[in-house]
Design a protein around this motif. Structure first.
Motif, PDB file in Angstrom:
ATOM      1  N   ARG A 165      57.328  44.584  48.595  1.00 56.70           N
ATOM      2  CA  ARG A 165      56.496  43.427  48.284  1.00 56.70           C
ATOM      3  C   ARG A 165      55.341  43.875  47.397  1.00 56.70           C
ATOM      4  O   ARG A 165      54.791  44.951  47.599  1.00 56.70           O
ATOM      5  N   GLU A 166      55.012  43.038  46.427  1.00 55.21           N
ATOM      6  CA  GLU A 166      53.894  43.321  45.538  1.00 55.21           C
ATOM      7  C   GLU A 166      52.643  42.633  46.095  1.00 55.21           C
ATOM      8  O   GLU A 166      52.650  41.431  46.343  1.00 55.21           O
ATOM      9  N   THR A 167      51.588  43.398  46.291  1.00 52.56           N
ATOM     10  CA  THR A 167      50.367  42.844  46.853  1.00 52.56           C
ATOM     11  C   THR A 167      49.154  43.303  46.049  1.00 52.56           C
ATOM     12  O   THR A 167      49.225  44.263  45.278  1.00 52.56           O
ATOM     13  N   ILE A 168      48.050  42.585  46.252  1.00 55.65           N
ATOM     14  CA  ILE A 168      46.769  43.050  45.740  1.00 55.65           C
ATOM     15  C   ILE A 168      45.760  43.047  46.891  1.00 55.65           C
ATOM     16  O   ILE A 168      45.778  42.158  47.747  1.00 55.65           O
ATOM     17  N   ARG A 169      44.931  44.069  46.899  1.00 50.62           N
ATOM     18  CA  ARG A 169      43.815  44.153  47.842  1.00 50.62           C
ATOM     19  C   ARG A 169      42.569  43.738  47.092  1.00 50.62           C
ATOM     20  O   ARG A 169      42.246  44.316  46.051  1.00 50.62           O
ATOM     21  N   VAL A 170      41.874  42.729  47.605  1.00 53.82           N
ATOM     22  CA  VAL A 170      40.721  42.163  46.928  1.00 53.82           C
ATOM     23  C   VAL A 170      39.460  42.477  47.741  1.00 53.82           C
ATOM     24  O   VAL A 170      39.428  42.240  48.959  1.00 53.82           O
ATOM     25  N   ASN A 171      38.453  43.020  47.078  1.00 55.35           N
ATOM     26  CA  ASN A 171      37.151  43.271  47.702  1.00 55.35           C
ATOM     27  C   ASN A 171      36.085  42.545  46.897  1.00 55.35           C
ATOM     28  O   ASN A 171      36.023  42.671  45.669  1.00 55.35           O
ATOM     29  N   LEU A 172      35.246  41.793  47.608  1.00 51.72           N
ATOM     30  CA  LEU A 172      34.224  41.032  46.895  1.00 51.72           C
ATOM     31  C   LEU A 172      32.975  40.867  47.769  1.00 51.72           C
ATOM     32  O   LEU A 172      32.998  41.099  48.980  1.00 51.72           O
ATOM     33  N   ALA A 173      31.905  40.499  47.129  1.00 49.34           N
ATOM     34  CA  ALA A 173      30.657  40.179  47.822  1.00 49.34           C
ATOM     35  C   ALA A 173      30.378  38.691  47.668  1.00 49.34           C
ATOM     36  O   ALA A 173      30.769  38.073  46.671  1.00 49.34           O
ATOM     37  N   LYS A 174      29.713  38.110  48.684  1.00 51.76           N
ATOM     38  CA  LYS A 174      29.395  36.696  48.653  1.00 51.76           C
ATOM     39  C   LYS A 174      27.898  36.521  48.810  1.00 51.76           C
ATOM     40  O   LYS A 174      27.226  37.319  49.451  1.00 51.76           O
ATOM     41  N   VAL A 175      27.354  35.468  48.207  1.00 50.29           N
ATOM     42  CA  VAL A 175      25.938  35.152  48.366  1.00 50.29           C
ATOM     43  C   VAL A 175      25.797  33.676  48.718  1.00 50.29           C
ATOM     44  O   VAL A 175      26.599  32.834  48.294  1.00 50.29           O
ATOM     45  N   ASN A 176      24.776  33.366  49.515  1.00 51.36           N
ATOM     46  CA  ASN A 176      24.457  31.984  49.842  1.00 51.36           C
ATOM     47  C   ASN A 176      23.626  31.363  48.730  1.00 51.36           C
ATOM     48  O   ASN A 176      22.894  32.059  48.024  1.00 51.36           O
ATOM     49  N   PHE A 177      23.734  30.076  48.558  1.00 55.47           N
ATOM     50  CA  PHE A 177      22.874  29.385  47.594  1.00 55.47           C
ATOM     51  C   PHE A 177      22.541  27.995  48.127  1.00 55.47           C
ATOM     52  O   PHE A 177      23.155  27.520  49.051  1.00 55.47           O
TER      53      PHE A 177
END
Length: 208
Positions: free
Chosen positions: A196-208
């Motif tokens: 299976r082809e997958t991607i691992r996603v890492n991100l940051a979130k901010v409140n507004f």
């Protein structure tokens, strides 16, 4: 398809001459490449994982990139993917991002999803660190990276958004080993393993 010990480029775009083990006969068979799936480097040699026309995915083979035609290499670096498939994969990606943004900034900041690597390369080339400018408006609608919610009856909206960049890692995951299927005689036999082809996603979130 039998496992092979060598692969040589032959005439015609996307074809290979596959030789069986060295102690076998000199007969040659032709197999047509369906798709170049992935690349790796082994002992300093670049190899490509290719699938074969008319054969199931678990028969995919690693062949030296030097033996791959220019057309196949080009189709890997600049893949042609039907628009409907691109839009389906983008919908999967943005839906998962939206669920991620619905949670607090400290939760669900990384996730793994199945995602066609050809689509990834079509959209982002070889970039693994993605800024807002990488997400073209053809496929990513305005506001896809925000999640709003209305606060009370005052007409005030609050929410969360992505704090760029997004960092991605592409993975090939082998199917698990303990799956079985019934053959024509009604016997349970191990299921042929694909990937299976997958991607691992890492991100940051901010409140507004």
């Amino acid at each position: 398809m039998e496992r092979v010990s060598r692969a040589f480029a032959s005439k015609g775009s996307g074809y290979y001459r596959l030789l069986a083990h060295e102690d076998s006969s000199d007969e040659e068979e032709m197999y047509e490449v369906d798709r170049a799936v992935s690349k790796r480097v082994v002992d300093g040699e670049e190899q490509m994982l290719v699938t074969w026309v008319g054969y199931p995915i678990h028969t995919a083979s690693w062949v030296p990139s030097a033996h791959v035609t220019a057309a196949v290499r080009s189709s890997y670096d600049i893949p042609f993917v039907p628009d409907r498939i691109v839009r389906h994969e983008v919908h999967t990606f943005t839906s998962r991002i939206d669920r991620c943004l619905a949670k607090s900034v400290s939760k669900d900041r990384s996730f793994t999803i199945e995602f066609c690597h050809d689509v990834y390369r079509k959209l982002f080339s070889s970039n693994l660190v993605l800024n807002k400018s990488h997400f073209c408006s053809t496929y990513f609608t305005e506001g896809w990276d925000y999640n709003y919610r209305k606060i009370g009856s005052s007409g005030t909206y609050r929410g969360r958004c992505i704090q760029y960049p997004i960092r991605c890692t592409l993975h090939m995951i082998k199917d698990i080993d303990n799956r079985y299927v019934k053959n024509s005689k009604g016997q349970f036999v191990p299921k042929s393993k694909g990937f299976r082809e997958t991607i691992r996603v890492n991100l940051a979130k901010v409140n507004f």
